[in-house]
Design an enzyme around this catalytic site. Sequence first.
Site, PDB file in Angstrom:
ATOM      1  N   TYR A 271       0.847  -1.199   0.071  1.00  0.00           N
ATOM      2  CA  TYR A 271       0.107   0.068  -0.006  1.00  0.00           C
ATOM      3  C   TYR A 271       1.225   1.299   0.023  1.00  0.00           C
ATOM      4  O   TYR A 271       2.084   1.231   0.503  1.00  0.00           O
ATOM      5  CB  TYR A 271      -0.713   0.139   1.183  1.00  0.00           C
ATOM      6  N   TYR A 281      -3.460   5.301   9.157  1.00  0.00           N
ATOM      7  CA  TYR A 281      -3.113   4.091   8.773  1.00  0.00           C
ATOM      8  C   TYR A 281      -1.694   3.611   9.789  1.00  0.00           C
ATOM      9  O   TYR A 281      -0.524   3.574   9.288  1.00  0.00           O
ATOM     10  CB  TYR A 281      -2.519   4.038   7.223  1.00  0.00           C
TER      11      TYR A 281
END
Length: 426
Positions: A271, A281
């Site tokens: 990612y 995140y």
Amino acid sequence: SKQASTVLCVRPRGIPEGAMMSKVCGVVAVLGALAVSVQPAQAFTAPCSVGFGRSVAAQSAAGRIPKLGLKVAQAPLAASPRAQRTGATDCKMAGYNIDLTGKVAFVAGVADASGYGWAIAKQLANAGATIIVGTWPPVMTLFERGLKKGFGEDGLLDNGEQLKVEKIYPLDAMFSTPEEVDEVTKANKRYAGLEGYDIASCAAKVKADYGKVDFLIHSLANGPEVTKPLLETSRGGYLAASSASAYSMISMLQHFGPMMPEGGSAISLTYIASERVVPGYGGGMSSAKAQLESDTKVLSWEAGRMYGIRVNTISAGPLASRAAVAIKKGGAGERNYIDYCIDYNIANTPLPKPLFSDDVGKTALALCSDLTSAVTGTCQYVDNGMHAMGLTVDSGSFKEYIDRQSGVPWDGWKPDVGQKKLDAMK
């Protein structure tokens, strides 16, 4: 063809006319040979429409997957009904067929029909591969129940049949060997009746059942403290994220690599948070993805030289999978964190449209095929181009400036372009 053709050449100064004519004759000879061997009816016309308006996993049915092997195609096709309905455009593709018949793909981390692992399994199955999966023990029964019932449109292959998973193996990627399984896990009722769910034992069972694995797909990650900022992440949470999300790929190649035939392919999923700041995140997951990408390069060298296989990773854009929704789930009537990430991408990507799981699935298919036989050690971005952006057009700081712009090219650069397209499809 039988129609007359004209070749117009401009002779540069200093080149004798005779020499120039010899070169022209050579070119004409080659073109003539091509004209004889390739007839107009052999134009490559396989449809590959991609657009909006269908379920995430069902997008694979929108186009035909290219297969290795020269193919005589049919006459050009008119826009498909679905393309007319959704605005998708049929395009012509080179006539190669990917035929993975006889190949075995082990997909680790599949537990439902909403994630990238499932989409990759579908595309490999479309090409004829045998699909076996490794599933986290606590959700294995639920996944088996879903398979038995069928996943509806999300489980459909190009031939209209449901994806068939030949066998499900329990797999907990936190454990590389039986000795690493702790007593707490053994006593957990969610693991009751299961054994051999460490990576080494799983690989041994796969080898006993199938003898080989041609394609190894690492579609798993876990960060127990993913909702915490990095500054608040504990050592245990950080190491757990790295263990489950990065080291597990190393361990899988250690144990599955020896049974992979030369020319095989290993793929993981990463990612953009590995290289860009993505607030929210957390828990060390961004670090784990950075490790995974770095390891991909080293593993491509070591596994390439040792086993003759390729190792790549796919950096996929945001998708509302079950795992992604769980990162920061909104309350009743509220949107989830991943929903805002998806909207952000649609507003700011070079290709202002949703990302479908099958976009990643098709990329994985290509990385498993001979089309990419010389591609290894890479990070392939499948995010509609979000990784290329340095300034976002929906930034509040630039709203006044952007609102004042009009005409070409700004009408196509506004952040609401993607949403307007979606609204028009409804």
